[in-house]
Design a protein around this motif. Structure first.
Motif, PDB file in Angstrom:
ATOM      1  N   MET A 167      46.655  35.774  60.271  1.00 29.93           N
ATOM      2  CA  MET A 167      47.287  36.875  59.555  1.00 29.93           C
ATOM      3  C   MET A 167      48.458  36.441  58.685  1.00 29.93           C
ATOM      4  O   MET A 167      49.028  37.245  57.952  1.00 29.93           O
ATOM      5  CB  MET A 167      47.769  37.945  60.536  1.00 29.93           C
ATOM      6  N   ARG A 168      48.840  35.158  58.762  1.00 25.26           N
ATOM      7  CA  ARG A 168      49.890  34.682  57.882  1.00 25.26           C
ATOM      8  C   ARG A 168      49.380  34.672  56.452  1.00 25.26           C
ATOM      9  O   ARG A 168      48.264  34.224  56.187  1.00 25.26           O
ATOM     10  CB  ARG A 168      50.337  33.276  58.299  1.00 25.26           C
ATOM     11  N   PRO A 169      50.201  35.148  55.495  1.00 26.39           N
ATOM     12  CA  PRO A 169      49.757  35.150  54.094  1.00 26.39           C
ATOM     13  C   PRO A 169      49.378  33.755  53.637  1.00 26.39           C
ATOM     14  O   PRO A 169      50.002  32.758  54.030  1.00 26.39           O
ATOM     15  CB  PRO A 169      50.983  35.664  53.328  1.00 26.39           C
ATOM     16  N   GLU A 170      48.357  33.689  52.816  1.00 25.07           N
ATOM     17  CA  GLU A 170      47.888  32.406  52.302  1.00 25.07           C
ATOM     18  C   GLU A 170      48.573  32.155  50.963  1.00 25.07           C
ATOM     19  O   GLU A 170      48.147  32.610  49.918  1.00 25.07           O
ATOM     20  CB  GLU A 170      46.369  32.440  52.126  1.00 25.07           C
ATOM     21  N   ALA A 171      49.650  31.382  51.011  1.00 16.61           N
ATOM     22  CA  ALA A 171      50.521  31.242  49.849  1.00 16.61           C
ATOM     23  C   ALA A 171      49.813  30.660  48.639  1.00 16.61           C
ATOM     24  O   ALA A 171      50.189  30.927  47.501  1.00 16.61           O
ATOM     25  CB  ALA A 171      51.719  30.356  50.210  1.00 16.61           C
ATOM     26  N   GLU A 172      48.765  29.865  48.853  1.00 22.74           N
ATOM     27  CA  GLU A 172      48.120  29.193  47.730  1.00 22.74           C
ATOM     28  C   GLU A 172      46.895  29.934  47.234  1.00 22.74           C
ATOM     29  O   GLU A 172      46.068  29.368  46.527  1.00 22.74           O
ATOM     30  CB  GLU A 172      47.760  27.769  48.127  1.00 22.74           C
ATOM     31  N   SER A 173      46.740  31.204  47.594  1.00 23.13           N
ATOM     32  CA  SER A 173      45.608  31.995  47.113  1.00 23.13           C
ATOM     33  C   SER A 173      46.111  33.251  46.422  1.00 23.13           C
ATOM     34  O   SER A 173      46.064  34.340  46.971  1.00 23.13           O
ATOM     35  CB  SER A 173      44.680  32.375  48.282  1.00 23.13           C
ATOM     36  N   PRO A 174      46.628  33.110  45.176  1.00 24.94           N
ATOM     37  CA  PRO A 174      47.127  34.285  44.463  1.00 24.94           C
ATOM     38  C   PRO A 174      46.001  35.198  44.067  1.00 24.94           C
ATOM     39  O   PRO A 174      44.827  34.833  44.099  1.00 24.94           O
ATOM     40  CB  PRO A 174      47.792  33.672  43.221  1.00 24.94           C
ATOM     41  N   SER A 175      46.356  36.428  43.688  1.00 28.16           N
ATOM     42  CA  SER A 175      45.372  37.386  43.208  1.00 28.16           C
ATOM     43  C   SER A 175      44.565  36.797  42.081  1.00 28.16           C
ATOM     44  O   SER A 175      45.054  36.013  41.270  1.00 28.16           O
ATOM     45  CB  SER A 175      46.093  38.645  42.712  1.00 28.16           C
ATOM     46  N   ALA A 176      43.286  37.190  42.025  1.00 27.42           N
ATOM     47  CA  ALA A 176      42.429  36.721  40.941  1.00 27.42           C
ATOM     48  C   ALA A 176      42.968  37.144  39.589  1.00 27.42           C
ATOM     49  O   ALA A 176      42.620  36.574  38.566  1.00 27.42           O
ATOM     50  CB  ALA A 176      41.015  37.277  41.135  1.00 27.42           C
ATOM     51  N   ALA A 177      43.840  38.133  39.576  1.00 24.48           N
ATOM     52  CA  ALA A 177      44.339  38.666  38.311  1.00 24.48           C
ATOM     53  C   ALA A 177      45.780  38.260  38.027  1.00 24.48           C
ATOM     54  O   ALA A 177      46.388  38.743  37.090  1.00 24.48           O
ATOM     55  CB  ALA A 177      44.245  40.191  38.327  1.00 24.48           C
ATOM     56  N   THR A 178      46.341  37.356  38.832  1.00 27.03           N
ATOM     57  CA  THR A 178      47.722  36.960  38.614  1.00 27.03           C
ATOM     58  C   THR A 178      47.870  36.274  37.265  1.00 27.03           C
ATOM     59  O   THR A 178      47.062  35.443  36.898  1.00 27.03           O
ATOM     60  CB  THR A 178      48.182  35.999  39.730  1.00 27.03           C
ATOM     61  N   VAL A 179      48.911  36.614  36.538  1.00 31.62           N
ATOM     62  CA  VAL A 179      49.171  36.004  35.250  1.00 31.62           C
ATOM     63  C   VAL A 179      50.227  34.932  35.415  1.00 31.62           C
ATOM     64  O   VAL A 179      51.197  35.107  36.149  1.00 31.62           O
ATOM     65  CB  VAL A 179      49.648  37.067  34.230  1.00 31.62           C
ATOM     66  N   HIS A 180      50.049  33.791  34.754  1.00 36.59           N
ATOM     67  CA  HIS A 180      51.014  32.712  34.845  1.00 36.59           C
ATOM     68  C   HIS A 180      52.378  33.207  34.364  1.00 36.59           C
ATOM     69  O   HIS A 180      52.481  33.859  33.329  1.00 36.59           O
ATOM     70  CB  HIS A 180      50.551  31.534  33.976  1.00 36.59           C
ATOM     71  N   PRO A 181      53.455  32.882  35.083  1.00 36.74           N
ATOM     72  CA  PRO A 181      54.774  33.405  34.713  1.00 36.74           C
ATOM     73  C   PRO A 181      55.205  33.028  33.307  1.00 36.74           C
ATOM     74  O   PRO A 181      55.992  33.739  32.682  1.00 36.74           O
ATOM     75  CB  PRO A 181      55.708  32.817  35.786  1.00 36.74           C
ATOM     76  N   ASP A 182      54.734  31.897  32.770  1.00 45.72           N
ATOM     77  CA  ASP A 182      55.092  31.524  31.406  1.00 45.72           C
ATOM     78  C   ASP A 182      54.440  32.440  30.379  1.00 45.72           C
ATOM     79  O   ASP A 182      54.879  32.519  29.234  1.00 45.72           O
ATOM     80  CB  ASP A 182      54.673  30.074  31.127  1.00 45.72           C
ATOM     81  N   LEU A 183      53.341  33.122  30.765  1.00 46.76           N
ATOM     82  CA  LEU A 183      52.637  33.998  29.837  1.00 46.76           C
ATOM     83  C   LEU A 183      53.062  35.450  29.996  1.00 46.76           C
ATOM     84  O   LEU A 183      52.993  36.224  29.050  1.00 46.76           O
ATOM     85  CB  LEU A 183      51.125  33.886  30.068  1.00 46.76           C
ATOM     86  N   GLY A 184      53.482  35.822  31.195  1.00 42.25           N
ATOM     87  CA  GLY A 184      53.910  37.191  31.445  1.00 42.25           C
ATOM     88  C   GLY A 184      53.099  37.831  32.550  1.00 42.25           C
ATOM     89  O   GLY A 184      52.287  37.187  33.213  1.00 42.25           O
ATOM     90  N   GLN A 185      53.318  39.129  32.747  1.00 38.29           N
ATOM     91  CA  GLN A 185      52.579  39.871  33.745  1.00 38.29           C
ATOM     92  C   GLN A 185      52.048  41.158  33.142  1.00 38.29           C
ATOM     93  O   GLN A 185      52.611  41.708  32.188  1.00 38.29           O
ATOM     94  CB  GLN A 185      53.453  40.161  34.969  1.00 38.29           C
ATOM     95  N   LEU A 186      50.949  41.623  33.717  1.00 40.80           N
ATOM     96  CA  LEU A 186      50.319  42.817  33.189  1.00 40.80           C
ATOM     97  C   LEU A 186      51.159  44.045  33.514  1.00 40.80           C
ATOM     98  O   LEU A 186      51.669  44.182  34.627  1.00 40.80           O
ATOM     99  CB  LEU A 186      48.920  42.973  33.779  1.00 40.80           C
ATOM    100  N   GLY A 187      51.289  44.947  32.553  1.00 41.40           N
ATOM    101  CA  GLY A 187      52.011  46.191  32.764  1.00 41.40           C
ATOM    102  C   GLY A 187      51.258  47.361  32.165  1.00 41.40           C
ATOM    103  O   GLY A 187      50.447  47.190  31.248  1.00 41.40           O
ATOM    104  N   GLU A 188      51.540  48.556  32.688  1.00 40.28           N
ATOM    105  CA  GLU A 188      50.937  49.786  32.176  1.00 40.28           C
ATOM    106  C   GLU A 188      52.046  50.691  31.648  1.00 40.28           C
ATOM    107  O   GLU A 188      53.031  50.940  32.344  1.00 40.28           O
ATOM    108  CB  GLU A 188      50.163  50.504  33.282  1.00 40.28           C
ATOM    109  N   VAL A 189      51.869  51.177  30.430  1.00 43.94           N
ATOM    110  CA  VAL A 189      52.869  52.041  29.823  1.00 43.94           C
ATOM    111  C   VAL A 189      52.922  53.371  30.573  1.00 43.94           C
ATOM    112  O   VAL A 189      51.910  54.057  30.720  1.00 43.94           O
ATOM    113  CB  VAL A 189      52.570  52.282  28.333  1.00 43.94           C
ATOM    114  N   VAL A 190      54.109  53.719  31.049  1.00 48.53           N
ATOM    115  CA  VAL A 190      54.323  54.980  31.750  1.00 48.53           C
ATOM    116  C   VAL A 190      54.843  56.040  30.783  1.00 48.53           C
ATOM    117  O   VAL A 190      54.334  57.162  30.737  1.00 48.53           O
ATOM    118  CB  VAL A 190      55.318  54.798  32.919  1.00 48.53           C
TER     119      VAL A 190
END
Length: 240
Positions: A167-190
């Motif tokens: 049950m310990r989080p698997e640090a080396e398995s990010p979400s399939a949709a994770t965006v590289h921090p140098d490129l940015g992250q996905l956002g939705e306009v509110v």
């Protein structure tokens, strides 16, 4: 003669896909997630999955927070229901536009996603886990294949709790949709604020970002956010 498992689309890699999705589910539940189930064309499947997780029939298995989202405007309903860290599990064919939209928005909401589906493979979608049957038969929703899949997923998930070390989080398995921090992250306009900025929801919360590079923006548009700016639009014409 009844069709064999392989004839009905149960490809050899599905067992590994199920095991990976079950372990991820168990870890997400351990971290406090709620499971939101959707099946736009086949709502009883969403209700069935939620019932299995919420009211387990096997002695000693935990009751896990789950609910079915039904009715029209599923994207809007999921948007106000799911918190960062929650899970959206969809049962749908690859041509289901609402599910594609939900899965695409998962990273912006900080929501994990699992898609159980059939027919032509959906391609490069952002779901964390795909459990796919390569079977175009339109009767698949009533044949029992989906029921078998999500029953096995539920069974494997609750069995993971028998092994606390898993049950310990698997640090080396990010979400399939994770965006590289140098490129940015996905956002939705509110909320577009009308002054070259907008309130934008990302996995880390809602913030005001500059939108001059991507104007005009509308509620529900997806943008890539970096250093307080929306630096590009992400399929906005398809995602509103």
């Amino acid at each position: 003669m009844p069709p064999s498992r392989s004839d009905r689309g149960f490809h050899p890699g599905l067992a590994d896909d199920l095991a990976g999705a079950a372990l991820a589910l168990a870890r997400w539940f351990t971290a406090g997630a709620t499971l939101w189930c959707v099946a736009p064309r086949w709502e009883p499947h969403a209700q069935h999955i939620a019932l299995e997780f919420l009211h387990p029939v096997v002695a000693g298995t935990p009751a896990l927070p789950a609910a079915a989202l039904t009715g029209p405007a599923l994207v809007d309903t999921a948007r106000v229901s799911a918190r960062a860290g929650d899970i959206v599990l969809a049962v749908a064919a690859s041509d289901e536009a609402e599910v594609r939209s939900l899965v695409t928005r998962g990273p912006a909401w900080g929501v994990h996603t699992i898609w159980i589906g059939s027919g032509p493979h959906p391609g490069a979608v952002a779901a964390d886990h795909l459990l796919w049957l390569d079977d175009p038969d339109p009767r698949i929703s009533s044949r029992g294949d989906f029921v078998l899949l999500y029953h096995v997923l539920w069974e494997l998930t609750v069995r993971c709790f028998d092994h606390p070390a898993l049950m310990r989080p698997e640090a080396e398995s990010p979400s399939a949709a994770t965006v590289h921090p140098d490129l940015g992250q996905l956002g939705e306009v509110v909320t577009p604020l009308g002054d070259g900025t907008a309130r934008v929801r990302t996995a880390t919360g809602t913030e005001t970002v500059a939108t001059s590079f991507v104007e005009p923006v509308h509620v529900g548009d997806l943008v890539l956010v970096h250093a307080g700016m929306a630096v590009s639009a992400v399929g906005m014409e398809e995602q509103r």
